[in-house]
Scaffold this active site. Structure first.
Site, PDB file in Angstrom:
ATOM      1  N   ASP A 143      -6.836  -2.138   4.061  1.00 49.68           N
ATOM      2  CA  ASP A 143      -5.834  -3.122   3.646  1.00 49.68           C
ATOM      3  C   ASP A 143      -6.079  -4.496   4.259  1.00 49.68           C
ATOM      4  O   ASP A 143      -5.455  -5.473   3.839  1.00 49.68           O
ATOM      5  CB  ASP A 143      -4.429  -2.652   4.051  1.00 49.68           C
ATOM      6  CG  ASP A 143      -4.038  -1.347   3.383  1.00 49.68           C
ATOM      7  OD1 ASP A 143      -4.385  -1.172   2.205  1.00 49.68           O
ATOM      8  OD2 ASP A 143      -3.406  -0.512   4.036  1.00 49.68           O
ATOM      9  N   ASP A 174       0.866  -1.168   0.000  1.00 54.90           N
ATOM     10  CA  ASP A 174       0.000   0.000   0.000  1.00 54.90           C
ATOM     11  C   ASP A 174       0.912   1.231   0.000  1.00 54.90           C
ATOM     12  O   ASP A 174       2.057   1.158   0.443  1.00 54.90           O
ATOM     13  CB  ASP A 174      -0.888  -0.010   1.245  1.00 54.90           C
ATOM     14  CG  ASP A 174      -1.702   1.259   1.380  1.00 54.90           C
ATOM     15  OD1 ASP A 174      -2.380   1.620   0.413  1.00 54.90           O
ATOM     16  OD2 ASP A 174      -1.636   1.889   2.449  1.00 54.90           O
ATOM     17  N   ASP A 217      -1.364  -0.732   6.192  1.00 58.55           N
ATOM     18  CA  ASP A 217      -1.534  -0.181   7.542  1.00 58.55           C
ATOM     19  C   ASP A 217      -2.960   0.192   7.871  1.00 58.55           C
ATOM     20  O   ASP A 217      -3.276   0.450   9.025  1.00 58.55           O
ATOM     21  CB  ASP A 217      -0.646   1.052   7.732  1.00 58.55           C
ATOM     22  CG  ASP A 217      -1.212   2.275   7.019  1.00 58.55           C
ATOM     23  OD1 ASP A 217      -1.698   2.119   5.877  1.00 58.55           O
ATOM     24  OD2 ASP A 217      -1.179   3.366   7.602  1.00 58.55           O
TER      25      ASP A 217
END
Length: 763
Positions: free
Chosen positions: A514, A309, A510
């Site tokens: 996700d 990410d 995080d």
């Protein structure tokens, strides 16, 4: 492994060891003792333990690798080979004691966090201090943190400064100094005088509570440490049984079969594999990385595909003030002061960044606004020193202005292309300026990706919800192979599912969005220090200190641990196989086989314990001290306003009157000669030679030294242009001046970024 189980293994170890000592004394002194009966009795506890484990394995419909040890002890007792039975019992108990040692090492690393968890907080109400349970603390409460106490919840510092020991969260042993309005993370220890803080989160949602929950989760999870061992045992156990049966049939001597079973007892599988893997998990825990099972460790060692990410992972996930933009004649500090004063009343991440920047620039005590109104996601308005101040997005601020200036429209268009965020500031209907904020790339990100490539990760992809152009500007600049932008959580999930068909996948994230992708990947890696709890719970690996280079180090530890586990298992079984052949041929009686197997077991277990030490290249080379790196970073932070002034002046050259331009240039030149150039000269003459000795090689800092030369050359060029600037200056002369300013700004930005990355890698 718990204390109760460790005690059981110690009790199992004592009887055979004690009786073997008695047997040794009898052999030396020829003392009449009932040693044979004692030897048989001493083996019974180990026999019962192995029987229980074998039955449990059969209930799970698996073939336990301790079956051979059970058959060896039982066969020795049946054939009245008391000494052999006692040696095998001592061997099994000794191995499990070594297993306890390795597991206890890992458990101490992880559970040390739990002992530091705070239980109470000191809340200040009406000038009085009250000691309250941690659960009673609410956002907005004023708390007192005394010397030596742990910060109970996340919050913001109210006093001028605080000295914190953040080793629990970051692994850095040297205390750090933070200043007013700094964000404080629960779990840090107050290493200085008492200070006041304002809570911004409850205990349950604070950083340290999340870490404690994850540690407890790891402690409750029973790691299936035998996956690798089971694969080897699948063929090793049938081979040993066939060889024992063949030796019995060929020789008609049951003792040969017993001797084969004795040397086939698979302690390299029973113990060396889990010892190596648990030792690897312990290594990771000591570096601030929670690996939740040995299956995860094994998958990490085989990972070839990596997905990241962007926000909060590759980047820091926190806004930072990059530049202050003002129309002609406005003062940048006034714009920042007004914005920070109003932003004191907001908990938005951008507001926090603005307040922090004001304190870093030493703008003094900020006035408190009144009649504040906040429109979520748009901006703030309020009364400040008797005048109305508005700040926020361009749409929000312009809706409260008589008209929108072309300056603001041009600035917005340019910053949109750069992917930056902008906060506009207006007072009494007049636009004063704009604050440019950006989420900067983590310092360790490029180095971490290079390390992962060296570890065998062949493909790195970035998953982002940002625009394609913004995501590509970050991804391609740091060596990412593919960039996927504009993604929703379900899109990230689809990319992970597709990739798993091509190899072992890692997903690093995080946020709550996700969590599905983290769970779907072969190994999910969560940024745990500030990441969402959902992400941490979905992941198999949690980076407690939010540093990406720790992931690369974890992969290196996993690969080394798995290599040591395989090496121990293969070497142990190879030696056992040779001993089995010797026993089958009648060259190795059962009692000597037991002694030989004990030596093999000790050798492979000691080899497995090598996994407790770090891989080559981690923590072995010389480093800069943490104090030195902190000082260097602080010097760069003090010079950052100069860089912002340089960039702002470069853009403003065509619009400024000659007198104002000359004043700005003179001020910039003074700063360059009094602050920047002495800093660079000190680095070149003192710091770089010291760093070169640490790094080794002929001239490891040649590229950075070349940057110094270019900085000095551009500074000299600027000085000469300022001295020769005519009145009025021609368009060509202004363009040349602007080009020099831009060149100096570019080389300084690049040079500082390179140094920051180098300093961190050497800390």
């Amino acid at each position: 492994m718990g204390k109760k189980q460790s005690l059981i293994h110690a009790v199992l170890l004592l009887p055979p060891v004690f009786t073997l000592l008695l047997w040794s004394v009898q052999q030396v002194r020829d003392i009449a003792l009932p040693v044979t009966g004692l030897l048989l009795l001493s083996a019974i506890p180990a026999l019962l333990m192995l029987l229980y484990e074998a039955v449990s394995a059969l209930r799970r419909k698996t073939l336990g690798v301790d079956l051979l040890a059970l058959l060896a002890i039982g066969g020795a007792m049946w054939l009245d080979q008391a000494l052999t039975a006692a040696i095998i019992a001592a061997m099994a108990a000794t191995g499990r004691w070594l297993d306890d040692y390795a597991a206890g090492h890992a458990e101490r690393e992880m559970s040390s966090l739990l002992a530091k968890a705070p239980r109470h907080a000191n809340r200040l109400e009406g000038g009085q201090q009250q000691r309250v349970p941690l659960d009673a603390v609410q956002p907005g409460d004023c708390l007192l943190v005394k010397a030596g106490e742990v910060i109970p919840v996340d919050g913001r510092l109210d006093d001028a400064l605080a000295v914190l020991d953040e080793s629990t969260l970051t692994g850095e042993a040297v205390p750090v100094t933070v200043h007013a309005a700094a964000l404080l993370r629960s779990g840090s220890l107050n290493a200085g005088d008492a200070f006041r803080m304002t809570a911004t989160a409850t205990a349950a949602s604070s950083t340290f509570s999340g870490i404690v929950r994850m540690v407890e989760q790891v402690g409750r999870a029973k790691a299936p440490v035998m996956r690798l061992a089971d694969r080897y045992a699948f063929w090793f156990i049938p081979l040993a049984l066939l060889l024992a049966g063949g030796a019995w049939l060929a020789s008609d001597d049951v003792l040969r079969a017993l001797a084969v079973l004795v040397v086939a007892t698979p302690c390299p599988l029973l113990l060396a594999v889990p010892v190596a893997m648990i030792s690897g998990i312990s290594q990771c825990a000591g570096r601030g990385v929670l690996v939740k099972s040995s299956e995860v460790l094994e998958a990490l060692a085989r990972a070839t595909l990596l997905f990241f990410d962007k926000t909060g992972t590759l980047t820091g996930g926190k806004a930072r003030l990059v530049a202050i933009h003002v129309p002609d004649g406005a003062a940048t500090d006034d714009v920042l002061r007004l914005a920070a004063a109003l932003d004191q009343m907001s908990n938005h991440v951008m507001a926090t960044a603005v307040v922090q920047a004001a304190h870093e620039r030493g703008l003094g005590k900020l006035p408190l606004p009144t009649a504040v109104n906040e429109v979520a996601g748009a901006g703030l308005s309020g009364e400040l020193e008797g005048r109305r101040v508005v700040l926020g997005s361009l749409a929000y601020v312009s809706s409260q202005l008589p008209s929108l200036s072309p300056w603001a429209q041009s600035l917005q268009a340019r910053l949109d292309m750069e992917g930056a965020s902008v906060v506009y500031v207006a007072r009494d209907g007049v636009l004063l300026g704009a604050l440019e904020l950006a989420d900067r790339l983590r310092l360790e990100t490029p180095r971490a990706l290079r390390m992962l490539k060296r570890c065998g990760v062949s493909h790195i992809a970035m998953l982002s919800g940002d625009r394609q152009d913004v995501a590509e500007a970050i991804g391609h600049g740091i060596g990412v192979d593919e960039v996927f932008a504009g993604l929703q959580p379900q899109d990230k999930l689809a990319h992970i599912h597709q990739a798993r068909a091509r190899g072992v996948t890692l997903m690093v994230g995080d946020g709550v969005n996700d969590a599905p992708a983290l769970r779907a990947a072969d190994v999910g890696v969560a940024m745990g220090a500030q990441g969402a709890a959902a992400a941490a719970e979905s992941a198999g690996v949690v980076l407690l200190n939010d540093r990406l280079d720790r992931l690369a180090e974890t992969v290196m530890v996993a690969q080394r641990s798995m290599a040591i586990a395989r090496q121990s298992a293969v070497a142990g079984m190879g030696l056992s196989l040779l001993a089995m052949l010797a026993a089958a041929l009648g060259w190795l009686p059962p009692v000597y086989g037991a002694v030989l197997q004990e030596l093999i077991d000790v050798a492979v277990i000691v080899n497995a314990l090598r996994a407790l030490s770090p891989p080559a290249g981690l923590g072995q080379q010389q480093k800069l001290t943490v104090e030195t790196v902190a000082q260097l970073n602080e010097e760069h932070a003090l010079l950052n306003p100069l860089l912002q002034q340089l960039a702002a002046l470069a853009r403003a050259v065509p619009q400024l009157e000659h007198s104002q331009l000359r004043a700005e240039l003179d001020q910039l030149q003074t700063l360059l000669h009094e602050r920047l150039l002495p800093h660079e000269q000190k680095e070149e003459g003192q710091l770089y030679p010291a760093m070169a000795r640490l790094l080794g090689g002929e001239d490891p800092l040649a590229a950075l030294s070349r940057s110094h030369q270019e900085i000095f050359r551009q500074s000299r060029r600027l000085t000469m242009q300022i001295a020769a600037l005519p009145v009025p200056a021609s368009q060509l002369e202004l363009q040349e001046l602007q080009r020099t300013l831009y060149s100096l700004d570019t080389i300084l930005q690049l040079h500082f970024a390179q140094e920051d990355e180098l300093y961190q890698s050497m800390s």
